[in-house]
Design an enzyme around this catalytic site. Sequence first.
Site, PDB file in Angstrom:
ATOM      1  N   HIS A  54      -1.874  18.195  11.672  1.00 36.41           N
ATOM      2  CA  HIS A  54      -1.057  18.274  10.274  1.00 36.41           C
ATOM      3  C   HIS A  54      -0.898  17.093   9.831  1.00 36.41           C
ATOM      4  O   HIS A  54      -1.243  16.112  10.595  1.00 36.41           O
ATOM      5  CB  HIS A  54       0.189  18.915  10.857  1.00 36.41           C
ATOM      6  CG  HIS A  54       0.249  20.443  11.095  1.00 36.41           C
ATOM      7  ND1 HIS A  54       1.014  21.318  11.538  1.00 36.41           N
ATOM      8  CD2 HIS A  54      -0.782  21.190  10.948  1.00 36.41           C
ATOM      9  CE1 HIS A  54       0.892  22.467  11.671  1.00 36.41           C
ATOM     10  NE2 HIS A  54      -0.470  22.516  11.449  1.00 36.41           N
ATOM     11  N   GLU A  56       2.164  15.304   9.305  1.00 32.91           N
ATOM     12  CA  GLU A  56       3.021  14.302  10.000  1.00 32.91           C
ATOM     13  C   GLU A  56       2.554  13.359  10.932  1.00 32.91           C
ATOM     14  O   GLU A  56       2.938  11.861  11.225  1.00 32.91           O
ATOM     15  CB  GLU A  56       4.381  15.084  10.395  1.00 32.91           C
ATOM     16  CG  GLU A  56       5.107  15.789   9.203  1.00 32.91           C
ATOM     17  CD  GLU A  56       4.711  17.172   8.838  1.00 32.91           C
ATOM     18  OE1 GLU A  56       3.555  17.563   9.125  1.00 32.91           O
ATOM     19  OE2 GLU A  56       5.527  18.007   8.486  1.00 32.91           O
ATOM     20  N   CYS A  88       5.697  19.543  14.618  1.00 28.55           N
ATOM     21  CA  CYS A  88       5.887  18.458  13.859  1.00 28.55           C
ATOM     22  C   CYS A  88       7.354  18.050  13.990  1.00 28.55           C
ATOM     23  O   CYS A  88       7.527  16.827  13.585  1.00 28.55           O
ATOM     24  CB  CYS A  88       5.135  18.511  12.249  1.00 28.55           C
ATOM     25  SG  CYS A  88       3.707  18.721  12.262  1.00 28.55           S
ATOM     26  N   ALA A 158     -15.146  30.699 -20.114  1.00 30.50           N
ATOM     27  CA  ALA A 158     -15.343  29.682 -21.165  1.00 30.50           C
ATOM     28  C   ALA A 158     -15.871  30.450 -22.356  1.00 30.50           C
ATOM     29  O   ALA A 158     -16.363  31.541 -22.374  1.00 30.50           O
ATOM     30  CB  ALA A 158     -16.749  29.030 -20.753  1.00 30.50           C
ATOM     31  N   ARG A 188     -13.630  24.862  -8.313  1.00 28.81           N
ATOM     32  CA  ARG A 188     -14.331  25.499  -7.153  1.00 28.81           C
ATOM     33  C   ARG A 188     -14.043  25.076  -5.859  1.00 28.81           C
ATOM     34  O   ARG A 188     -13.694  25.722  -4.784  1.00 28.81           O
ATOM     35  CB  ARG A 188     -15.755  25.803  -7.322  1.00 28.81           C
ATOM     36  CG  ARG A 188     -16.254  26.808  -8.533  1.00 28.81           C
ATOM     37  CD  ARG A 188     -17.869  26.799  -8.595  1.00 28.81           C
ATOM     38  NE  ARG A 188     -18.134  27.560  -9.249  1.00 28.81           N
ATOM     39  CZ  ARG A 188     -19.573  27.528  -9.881  1.00 28.81           C
ATOM     40  NH1 ARG A 188     -20.207  26.736  -9.415  1.00 28.81           N
ATOM     41  NH2 ARG A 188     -19.946  28.414 -11.021  1.00 28.81           N
ATOM     42  N   THR A 200     -21.727  40.244 -13.623  1.00 26.87           N
ATOM     43  CA  THR A 200     -22.118  38.774 -14.313  1.00 26.87           C
ATOM     44  C   THR A 200     -23.032  38.374 -13.227  1.00 26.87           C
ATOM     45  O   THR A 200     -23.929  37.678 -13.597  1.00 26.87           O
ATOM     46  CB  THR A 200     -20.816  38.113 -13.957  1.00 26.87           C
ATOM     47  OG1 THR A 200     -19.666  38.526 -14.865  1.00 26.87           O
ATOM     48  CG2 THR A 200     -21.024  36.542 -13.871  1.00 26.87           C
ATOM     49  N   ASP A 204     -26.426  37.033 -14.871  1.00 22.65           N
ATOM     50  CA  ASP A 204     -26.475  35.376 -14.940  1.00 22.65           C
ATOM     51  C   ASP A 204     -27.237  35.067 -13.830  1.00 22.65           C
ATOM     52  O   ASP A 204     -27.849  33.802 -13.888  1.00 22.65           O
ATOM     53  CB  ASP A 204     -25.060  34.925 -14.944  1.00 22.65           C
ATOM     54  CG  ASP A 204     -24.395  34.937 -16.036  1.00 22.65           C
ATOM     55  OD1 ASP A 204     -24.744  35.692 -17.057  1.00 22.65           O
ATOM     56  OD2 ASP A 204     -23.132  34.622 -16.064  1.00 22.65           O
ATOM     57  N   GLU A 292     -14.575  33.855 -11.740  1.00 20.51           N
ATOM     58  CA  GLU A 292     -15.367  33.352 -12.731  1.00 20.51           C
ATOM     59  C   GLU A 292     -16.208  34.287 -13.660  1.00 20.51           C
ATOM     60  O   GLU A 292     -16.976  33.940 -14.414  1.00 20.51           O
ATOM     61  CB  GLU A 292     -16.577  32.352 -12.121  1.00 20.51           C
ATOM     62  CG  GLU A 292     -16.037  31.333 -11.535  1.00 20.51           C
ATOM     63  CD  GLU A 292     -16.886  30.041 -11.566  1.00 20.51           C
ATOM     64  OE1 GLU A 292     -17.557  29.836 -12.629  1.00 20.51           O
ATOM     65  OE2 GLU A 292     -16.890  29.345 -10.661  1.00 20.51           O
ATOM     66  N   ARG A 296     -15.060  42.380 -17.609  1.00 26.57           N
ATOM     67  CA  ARG A 296     -14.424  43.586 -17.122  1.00 26.57           C
ATOM     68  C   ARG A 296     -13.557  43.145 -15.836  1.00 26.57           C
ATOM     69  O   ARG A 296     -12.388  43.588 -15.841  1.00 26.57           O
ATOM     70  CB  ARG A 296     -15.622  44.441 -16.691  1.00 26.57           C
ATOM     71  CG  ARG A 296     -14.834  45.884 -16.681  1.00 26.57           C
ATOM     72  CD  ARG A 296     -15.940  46.851 -16.362  1.00 26.57           C
ATOM     73  NE  ARG A 296     -15.480  47.876 -15.284  1.00 26.57           N
ATOM     74  CZ  ARG A 296     -16.266  48.357 -14.442  1.00 26.57           C
ATOM     75  NH1 ARG A 296     -17.643  48.465 -14.562  1.00 26.57           N
ATOM     76  NH2 ARG A 296     -15.784  49.261 -13.505  1.00 26.57           N
TER      77      ARG A 296
HETATM   78  C1  AOF Z   1       3.139  21.048   9.069  1.00 29.32           C
HETATM   79  N1  AOF Z   1       2.439  20.095   8.522  1.00 29.32           N
HETATM   80  O1  AOF Z   1       0.348  19.369   7.699  1.00 29.32           O
HETATM   81  C2  AOF Z   1       0.998  21.607   7.457  1.00 29.32           C
HETATM   82  C3  AOF Z   1       1.753  22.663   8.164  1.00 29.32           C
HETATM   83  O2  AOF Z   1      -2.266  27.256  12.826  1.00 29.32           O
HETATM   84  P1  AOF Z   1      -1.274  25.983  12.973  1.00 29.32           P
HETATM   85  O3  AOF Z   1      -0.646  25.788  14.368  1.00 29.32           O
HETATM   86  O4  AOF Z   1      -1.907  24.599  12.640  1.00 29.32           O
HETATM   87  O5  AOF Z   1      -0.122  25.974  11.799  1.00 29.32           O
HETATM   88  C4  AOF Z   1      -0.193  26.731  10.399  1.00 29.32           C
HETATM   89  C5  AOF Z   1       1.038  26.711   9.844  1.00 29.32           C
HETATM   90  O6  AOF Z   1       1.538  25.352   9.922  1.00 29.32           O
HETATM   91  C6  AOF Z   1       1.097  26.937   8.587  1.00 29.32           C
HETATM   92  O7  AOF Z   1       1.298  28.459   8.405  1.00 29.32           O
HETATM   93  C7  AOF Z   1       2.205  26.270   8.261  1.00 29.32           C
HETATM   94  O8  AOF Z   1       3.493  27.089   8.395  1.00 29.32           O
HETATM   95  C8  AOF Z   1       2.242  25.051   8.824  1.00 29.32           C
HETATM   96  N2  AOF Z   1       1.582  23.875   8.060  1.00 29.32           N
HETATM   97  N3  AOF Z   1       2.947  22.093   8.693  1.00 29.32           N
HETATM   98  O9  AOF Z   1       4.276  20.777   9.624  1.00 29.32           O
HETATM   99  C9  AOF Z   1       1.154  20.258   7.915  1.00 29.32           C
HETATM  100  N4  AOF Z   1      -0.275  22.049   7.339  1.00 29.32           N
HETATM  101 ZN    ZN Z   2       3.271  20.822  11.711  1.00 31.19          ZN
END
Ligand code: AOF
Ligand code: ZN
Length: 362
Positions: A54, A56, A88, A158, A188, A200, A204, A292, A296
Amino acid sequence: MSITARDERFMREAIELSLGHLGRTGPNPSVGCVIVKGGEVVGRGVTALGGRPHAEPQAIAEAGDNARGATAYVTLEPCSHHGKTPPCANAIVAAGISRVVVAVADPDPRVSGRGLKILADADIEVTIGVLQKDARRAMGGYLTRQTKGRPQVTLKLAVSADGMLGRKGAGQVAITGSEAREAVHRLRAECDAILVGIGTALADDPELTVRLPGLETASPLRVVLDRRAELQPGSKLVAGVGRVPLLLAISPGANGNRKALEERGVETVEVAGIEDLLSLLAQRGISSLMVEGGARVASDLLARGLVDRIHLYDAAMTIGPDGIASPITATRLPAGFVRLETRNVGADRLQIFERLPASAWV
Ligand code: AOF
Ligand code: ZN
């Protein structure tokens, strides 16, 4: 402490950081974190590609001893659950951070206020809601999936000067220029999946991959809504399956080319309709879906109120009487949407619309 211009400045930086990994952290949201001490940024973090670590802990590691007594700016409430990484919020407490500024509370039921409580219980000053609107926009996919059980849907169109999406029986027609094509490929890469209808796909023969230098591995899942399993086993979509997966959404019991497609590595899923498909995608962790084509599918999603954002490209070229009419044009805008932005992309004009109310989770 009240919210200051300085708080907004550092939160803006955290949001910008988060945008760098948009679409590449799924099913996790891309979160940005900035740690500030004495008016200086001492640590930065963004959710890693693939979703972990994550934001933090990365920012705390960079800040080192400077984290003690510092302020952390985080776009999403720090997590409180023991998932694949420790919480975190606990890492923030352990680092001795004295103030935490958060943009958006986390709707994930495992967190949902518990992260903020861990901080408050440790006598950390918590400020919530700084640049909330911008952060919600940056995390629109994650928040839509968490609160609505479907991905955020972005419709890209487009449209020629005479309001057409293409020409009947003509295959791919270049409506916009190369700059717009690049912008579409970037969009994308920021989404978790791309959807087209079988019309499509047959007309395409698209690839629906990201073909930009440096972003070749950012191609999202490709999805074709193909009720009767009519996709051609020799199509470019099928040829690319080894590199980018392809999901075919078919009606229950449909046969068509199903067997031949499955033999070539295409995954088929039976769905009763588009709503079913959207919830299946959400269950698989798809937070943002780019649609994209064609006319329809676009009309169907609009009529069901399932479009959250529209990227409308207007080009100067005209198609003529054998054109395929777009449900939306520069002069026939959708009801219930607000325009966020208008800008020129090369020779074309891009307008971005967002559904009202501005955020589905208000
Ligand atoms: C944070 N900081 O940068 C993010 C968070 O599967 P896990 O254990 O990684 O947890 C996923 C959950 O963590 C996600 O649903 C959301 O609640 C949180 N994401 N939290 O403190 C982060 N990406
Ligand atoms: Zn976290």
